[in-house]
Design a protein around this motif. Structure first.
Motif, PDB file in Angstrom:
ATOM      1  N   PRO A  82       0.756  -1.228  -0.148  1.00 52.63           N
ATOM      2  CA  PRO A  82      -0.212   0.513  -0.533  1.00 52.63           C
ATOM      3  C   PRO A  82       0.894   1.268  -0.263  1.00 52.63           C
ATOM      4  CG  PRO A  82       0.036  -0.844   2.462  1.00 52.63           C
ATOM      5  CD  PRO A  82       0.902  -1.778   1.187  1.00 52.63           C
ATOM      6  N   VAL A  83       2.286   1.213  -0.102  1.00 53.10           N
ATOM      7  CA  VAL A  83       2.850   2.520   0.276  1.00 53.10           C
ATOM      8  C   VAL A  83       3.907   2.555  -0.760  1.00 53.10           C
ATOM      9  CG1 VAL A  83       4.904   3.504   1.578  1.00 53.10           C
ATOM     10  CG2 VAL A  83       3.056   1.778   2.569  1.00 53.10           C
ATOM     11  N   GLY A 108      -1.504  -1.694  -4.173  1.00 52.73           N
ATOM     12  CA  GLY A 108      -2.892  -1.995  -3.276  1.00 52.73           C
ATOM     13  C   GLY A 108      -2.487  -2.297  -1.882  1.00 52.73           C
ATOM     14  N   SER A 109      -3.514  -3.057  -1.247  1.00 56.95           N
ATOM     15  CA  SER A 109      -4.046  -3.619   0.044  1.00 56.95           C
ATOM     16  C   SER A 109      -4.221  -5.256   0.721  1.00 56.95           C
ATOM     17  CB  SER A 109      -4.947  -3.230   1.104  1.00 56.95           C
ATOM     18  OG  SER A 109      -5.621  -3.072   1.090  1.00 56.95           O
ATOM     19  N   GLU A 111      -6.506  -5.712   1.805  1.00 51.62           N
ATOM     20  CA  GLU A 111      -8.268  -5.849   1.851  1.00 51.62           C
ATOM     21  C   GLU A 111      -8.930  -5.344   1.257  1.00 51.62           C
ATOM     22  OE1 GLU A 111      -5.865  -3.563   3.616  1.00 51.62           O
ATOM     23  OE2 GLU A 111      -6.847  -4.170   6.317  1.00 51.62           O
ATOM     24  N   ASP A 127       5.633 -11.123   7.442  1.00 47.34           N
ATOM     25  CA  ASP A 127       5.818 -10.710   8.751  1.00 47.34           C
ATOM     26  C   ASP A 127       5.428  -9.063   8.025  1.00 47.34           C
ATOM     27  OD1 ASP A 127       7.068  -8.914  11.021  1.00 47.34           O
ATOM     28  OD2 ASP A 127       8.794  -8.533   9.500  1.00 47.34           O
TER      29      ASP A 127
END
Ligand SMILES: C[S@@+](CC[C@H](N)C(=O)[O-])C[C@H]1O[C@@H](n2cnc3c(N)ncnc32)[C@H](O)[C@@H]1O
Length: 270
Positions: A82-83, A108-109, A111, A127
């Motif tokens: 996401p970053v 993206g993530s 979720e 991790d």
């Protein structure tokens, strides 16, 4: 070692008595041949990943593990993070790499994974679950993009009975970790309710950290903590609050694994 393994205190006579201190030091110089962190890829190999397979590295940061898997297994990898800074740095790293054409970075993530249903043969998650508020929701979304015969390889670090509540609170607050993610029971419950089954569990414990400390490939975390504490004000000004806190938490993260307050685990799910 349990916290109260020996309820009887050692006596002064026992402490300074008839035993060989030098021999004890020598015994502790012997390596226990810990597995290195790269042994996680053996779990990927164990489920038969090969050339032509498409893998997802979720929380893949800059795509480095994707590159390792592409080289080792001949598979293609979509690395999702996401970053935006991770994606931008990753595009340079992947772009310059011999196997870069086999790794695609997407923002993206977990979720909302930017991929079609049933797209992947394997999902690799190393991790990153600690950052996730609702692991059940995340795993259901993983199930959506995983093929029916697919597997997940999940590495995570959990608190043990030796981690004190105040230590857990500080560590989680300083490393953007959701406190519930410290719990093995909560994780395994989410795995079951999301419809996955644990195919194997390997308790890595402190091995990866031991291996990197023995190889000298990671910093001396104890010294880092001593310096972060003694030079707190100046380092806070030099680094800024968030980097100071993250560096402190990262050092404790490794030290706590070495002294048994945290333990690494690798789950293979199907
Ligand atoms: C400790 S790093 C691990 C990166 C890499 N997997 C590794 O093992 O080196 C955690 C990663 O999880 C990512 N992350 C945080 N929240 C996430 C989310 N909701 N979905 C996917 N990745 C996330 C972070 O951006 C970061 O890259």
């Amino acid at each position: 070692m349990a916290i109260n393994e020996w309820p009887n205190p050692v006596t002064v006579a026992e402490m300074y008595g008839d035993w060989d201190y030098e021999a004890a030091v020598e015994a502790l110089e012997r390596s226990l041949s810990p597995r290195p962190a790269a042994s996680i890829f053996d779990f990927v190999g164990s489920v038969g990943v090969g050339a032509g397979d498409l893998l997802l590295d979720i929380g893949g940061r800059e795509g480095q593990h994707g590159l390792v898997m592409a080289e080792r297994f001949g598979c293609r990898v979509v690395s999702v993070d996401p970053v935006i800074e991770n994606i931008e740095r990753g595009r340079e790293i992947v772009g310059d790499h011999e196997y870069g054409h086999m790794v695609e970075l997407r923002q993206g993530s977990i979720e909302q994974i930017p991929a079609e249903d049933d797209a992947f043969r394997l999902i690799f998650s190393r991790d990153m679950m600690g950052h996730i508020a609702d692991v059940e929701v995340a795993l259901v979304e993983c199930g959506r993009v995983l093929s029916d015969d697919g597997h997940m390889v999940i590495h995570e670090v959990f608190g043990t009975e030796m981690l004190e509540p105040a230590e857990a609170r500080r560590l989680c607050a300083d490393s953007a970790t959701v406190p519930e993610r410290m719990s093995v029971a909560a994780f395994e419950a989410a795995v079951a309710t999301a419809g996955f089954e644990i195919a194997s569990l390997d308790v890595i414990g402190s091995e990866w950290t031991e291996a990197s400390q023995e190889a000298g490939t990671t910093p001396n975390y104890l010294l880092q903590v001593a310096r972060l504490r003694r030079d707190r004000d100046r380092l806070l000004e030099e680094l800024g609050e968030a980097p100071y806190r993250v560096m402190y938490a990262n050092a404790l993260w490794s030290i706590y694994q070495l002294i048994g307050k945290l333990e690494s685990r690798v789950y293979v799910l199907r």
